[in-house]
Design a protein around this motif. Sequence first.
Motif, PDB file in Angstrom:
ATOM      1  N   SER A 217      36.798 -19.753  46.399  1.00 38.05           N
ATOM      2  CA  SER A 217      36.530 -21.132  45.978  1.00 38.05           C
ATOM      3  C   SER A 217      37.398 -22.127  46.740  1.00 38.05           C
ATOM      4  N   ILE A 218      38.668 -21.792  46.939  1.00 38.40           N
ATOM      5  CA  ILE A 218      39.572 -22.690  47.664  1.00 38.40           C
ATOM      6  C   ILE A 218      39.120 -22.847  49.110  1.00 38.40           C
ATOM      7  N   HIS A 219      38.704 -21.765  49.736  1.00 39.22           N
ATOM      8  CA  HIS A 219      38.215 -21.869  51.115  1.00 39.22           C
ATOM      9  C   HIS A 219      36.962 -22.740  51.185  1.00 39.22           C
ATOM     10  N   GLU A 220      36.099 -22.643  50.182  1.00 39.46           N
ATOM     11  CA  GLU A 220      34.917 -23.504  50.156  1.00 39.46           C
ATOM     12  C   GLU A 220      35.315 -24.965  50.004  1.00 39.46           C
ATOM     13  N   ARG A 221      36.300 -25.243  49.164  1.00 40.86           N
ATOM     14  CA  ARG A 221      36.762 -26.621  48.979  1.00 40.86           C
ATOM     15  C   ARG A 221      37.411 -27.157  50.250  1.00 40.86           C
ATOM     16  N   ILE A 222      38.173 -26.316  50.948  1.00 42.34           N
ATOM     17  CA  ILE A 222      38.782 -26.742  52.213  1.00 42.34           C
ATOM     18  C   ILE A 222      37.691 -27.083  53.225  1.00 42.34           C
ATOM     19  N   ALA A 223      36.678 -26.226  53.327  1.00 40.38           N
ATOM     20  CA  ALA A 223      35.593 -26.475  54.275  1.00 40.38           C
ATOM     21  C   ALA A 223      34.844 -27.760  53.928  1.00 40.38           C
TER      22      ALA A 223
ATOM     23  N   PRO B  21      41.268 -26.343  62.598  1.00 40.31           N
ATOM     24  CA  PRO B  21      41.608 -25.276  61.647  1.00 40.31           C
ATOM     25  C   PRO B  21      42.649 -25.732  60.627  1.00 40.31           C
ATOM     26  N   ILE B  22      42.483 -25.280  59.399  1.00 39.50           N
ATOM     27  CA  ILE B  22      43.423 -25.559  58.313  1.00 39.50           C
ATOM     28  C   ILE B  22      44.056 -24.240  57.877  1.00 39.50           C
ATOM     29  N   THR B  23      45.362 -24.182  57.867  1.00 37.13           N
ATOM     30  CA  THR B  23      46.061 -22.995  57.384  1.00 37.13           C
ATOM     31  C   THR B  23      46.319 -23.130  55.892  1.00 37.13           C
ATOM     32  N   LEU B  24      45.881 -22.139  55.132  1.00 33.46           N
ATOM     33  CA  LEU B  24      46.138 -22.097  53.694  1.00 33.46           C
ATOM     34  C   LEU B  24      47.359 -21.230  53.431  1.00 33.46           C
ATOM     35  N   ILE B  25      48.373 -21.829  52.823  1.00 32.87           N
ATOM     36  CA  ILE B  25      49.529 -21.059  52.377  1.00 32.87           C
ATOM     37  C   ILE B  25      49.371 -20.773  50.888  1.00 32.87           C
ATOM     38  N   ALA B  26      49.370 -19.514  50.532  1.00 33.10           N
ATOM     39  CA  ALA B  26      49.322 -19.113  49.126  1.00 33.10           C
ATOM     40  C   ALA B  26      50.749 -19.127  48.585  1.00 33.10           C
ATOM     41  N   VAL B  27      51.046 -20.108  47.741  1.00 32.81           N
ATOM     42  CA  VAL B  27      52.405 -20.257  47.216  1.00 32.81           C
ATOM     43  C   VAL B  27      52.577 -19.310  46.031  1.00 32.81           C
ATOM     44  N   SER B  28      53.345 -18.259  46.254  1.00 35.38           N
ATOM     45  CA  SER B  28      53.434 -17.160  45.297  1.00 35.38           C
ATOM     46  C   SER B  28      54.713 -17.178  44.473  1.00 35.38           C
TER      47      SER B  28
ATOM     48  N   LEU C 130      51.093 -30.255  60.379  1.00 38.08           N
ATOM     49  CA  LEU C 130      51.372 -31.278  59.377  1.00 38.08           C
ATOM     50  C   LEU C 130      51.090 -30.641  58.024  1.00 38.08           C
ATOM     51  N   SER C 131      52.159 -30.211  57.361  1.00 36.25           N
ATOM     52  CA  SER C 131      52.062 -29.463  56.113  1.00 36.25           C
ATOM     53  C   SER C 131      52.200 -30.408  54.938  1.00 36.25           C
ATOM     54  N   MET C 132      51.092 -30.639  54.228  1.00 35.36           N
ATOM     55  CA  MET C 132      51.120 -31.504  53.056  1.00 35.36           C
ATOM     56  C   MET C 132      49.870 -31.232  52.232  1.00 35.36           C
ATOM     57  N   GLY C 133      50.002 -31.440  50.929  1.00 36.39           N
ATOM     58  CA  GLY C 133      48.898 -31.181  50.019  1.00 36.39           C
ATOM     59  C   GLY C 133      49.101 -29.887  49.266  1.00 36.39           C
ATOM     60  N   MET C 134      48.927 -29.968  47.932  1.00 31.31           N
ATOM     61  CA  MET C 134      49.075 -28.803  47.070  1.00 31.31           C
ATOM     62  C   MET C 134      47.830 -28.685  46.187  1.00 31.31           C
ATOM     63  N   SER C 135      47.908 -27.880  45.133  1.00 30.43           N
ATOM     64  CA  SER C 135      46.715 -27.583  44.341  1.00 30.43           C
ATOM     65  C   SER C 135      45.987 -28.834  43.872  1.00 30.43           C
ATOM     66  N   ALA C 136      46.723 -29.843  43.433  1.00 31.66           N
ATOM     67  CA  ALA C 136      46.108 -31.018  42.826  1.00 31.66           C
ATOM     68  C   ALA C 136      45.579 -32.021  43.844  1.00 31.66           C
ATOM     69  N   ASP C 137      45.997 -31.906  45.107  1.00 26.36           N
ATOM     70  CA  ASP C 137      45.658 -32.987  46.043  1.00 26.36           C
ATOM     71  C   ASP C 137      45.389 -32.516  47.470  1.00 26.36           C
TER      72      ASP C 137
ATOM     73  N   VAL D 249      48.908 -23.999  48.366  1.00 27.45           N
ATOM     74  CA  VAL D 249      48.197 -23.890  47.091  1.00 27.45           C
ATOM     75  C   VAL D 249      48.753 -22.720  46.291  1.00 27.45           C
ATOM     76  N   GLY D 250      49.170 -23.008  45.066  1.00 27.93           N
ATOM     77  CA  GLY D 250      49.717 -21.967  44.204  1.00 27.93           C
ATOM     78  C   GLY D 250      48.896 -21.756  42.954  1.00 27.93           C
ATOM     79  N   SER D 251      48.977 -22.686  42.000  1.00 28.61           N
ATOM     80  CA  SER D 251      48.350 -22.485  40.693  1.00 28.61           C
ATOM     81  C   SER D 251      46.834 -22.363  40.777  1.00 28.61           C
ATOM     82  N   SER D 252      46.189 -23.069  41.697  1.00 30.90           N
ATOM     83  CA  SER D 252      44.735 -22.964  41.814  1.00 30.90           C
ATOM     84  C   SER D 252      44.290 -21.585  42.301  1.00 30.90           C
ATOM     85  N   LEU D 253      45.210 -20.857  42.927  1.00 31.42           N
ATOM     86  CA  LEU D 253      44.893 -19.527  43.406  1.00 31.42           C
ATOM     87  C   LEU D 253      45.348 -18.448  42.423  1.00 31.42           C
ATOM     88  N   PHE D 254      46.584 -18.565  41.960  1.00 34.97           N
ATOM     89  CA  PHE D 254      47.165 -17.498  41.135  1.00 34.97           C
ATOM     90  C   PHE D 254      47.102 -17.763  39.644  1.00 34.97           C
TER      91      PHE D 254
END
Length: 230
Positions: free
Chosen positions: A14-20, A31-38, A200-207, A221-226
């Motif tokens: 779902s997150i990859h679909e939202r990024i696209a 390209p957008i790199t998704l960091i899974a904040v664990s 340019l690293s910015m943006g988290m689950s809410a934004d 992205v942390g909470s939206s994934l985990f």
Amino acid sequence: MTDHSPAVAERLHSIHERIAAAQRRAGSDAPITLIAVSKKQPAAAVRAAADAGQRVFGENYAQEGIAKRRELDRDDLLWHHIGPIQSNKCADIAAHFDWAQGVDREKIARRLGAARGEAQPPLQACVQVNISGEASKSGVAPDATEALCALVAEQPGLQLRGLMAIPAPPADGQPPQADFERMRALFDRLRAAGWPLDTLSMGMSADFETAIACGATMVRVGSSLFGART
């Protein structure tokens, strides 16, 4: 033992679909790199994300991240240390992480660079910018960012990659679009001045979708994934 795999895999898709979708709205195919904040997530949840194809993970606490990296024992994953870096943690971060995203002052840059092993590739580094000017938040002031970038670039154990920010959410609860736009302007200004920045690293689950619209190349992205932290 909780099986995290189905939920994490579904959320990751779902997150990859939202990024696209955010990229399409922005008219961008960069390209957008998704960091899974664990942070504060069990190693089983991280493993579930890795099994679903996620390769980049972010941890806020050095020892927690080191323990998970050792437990998973996978060479195909990249680990980012995100946020404030304490002086006494520089050696651990330099030894066990692939990226440091919280380089916010000279002492930290010098210690990370000196601690990176000669047999290792350079530690990839992002300068953290306090774009919202909060007294309680780490980060260099925007007008001092170029000087810190220059110092990071001088360290033999570091490779300067770009900028990172954690803007303050506006009082109305909306995404901090103005701060994202200021970060993009700063990023573009430094690139125009000749600095070879690509991150340019910015943006988290809410934004993160708003951040992508403003030019983010990396989102965290942390909470939206985990889900909620344990």
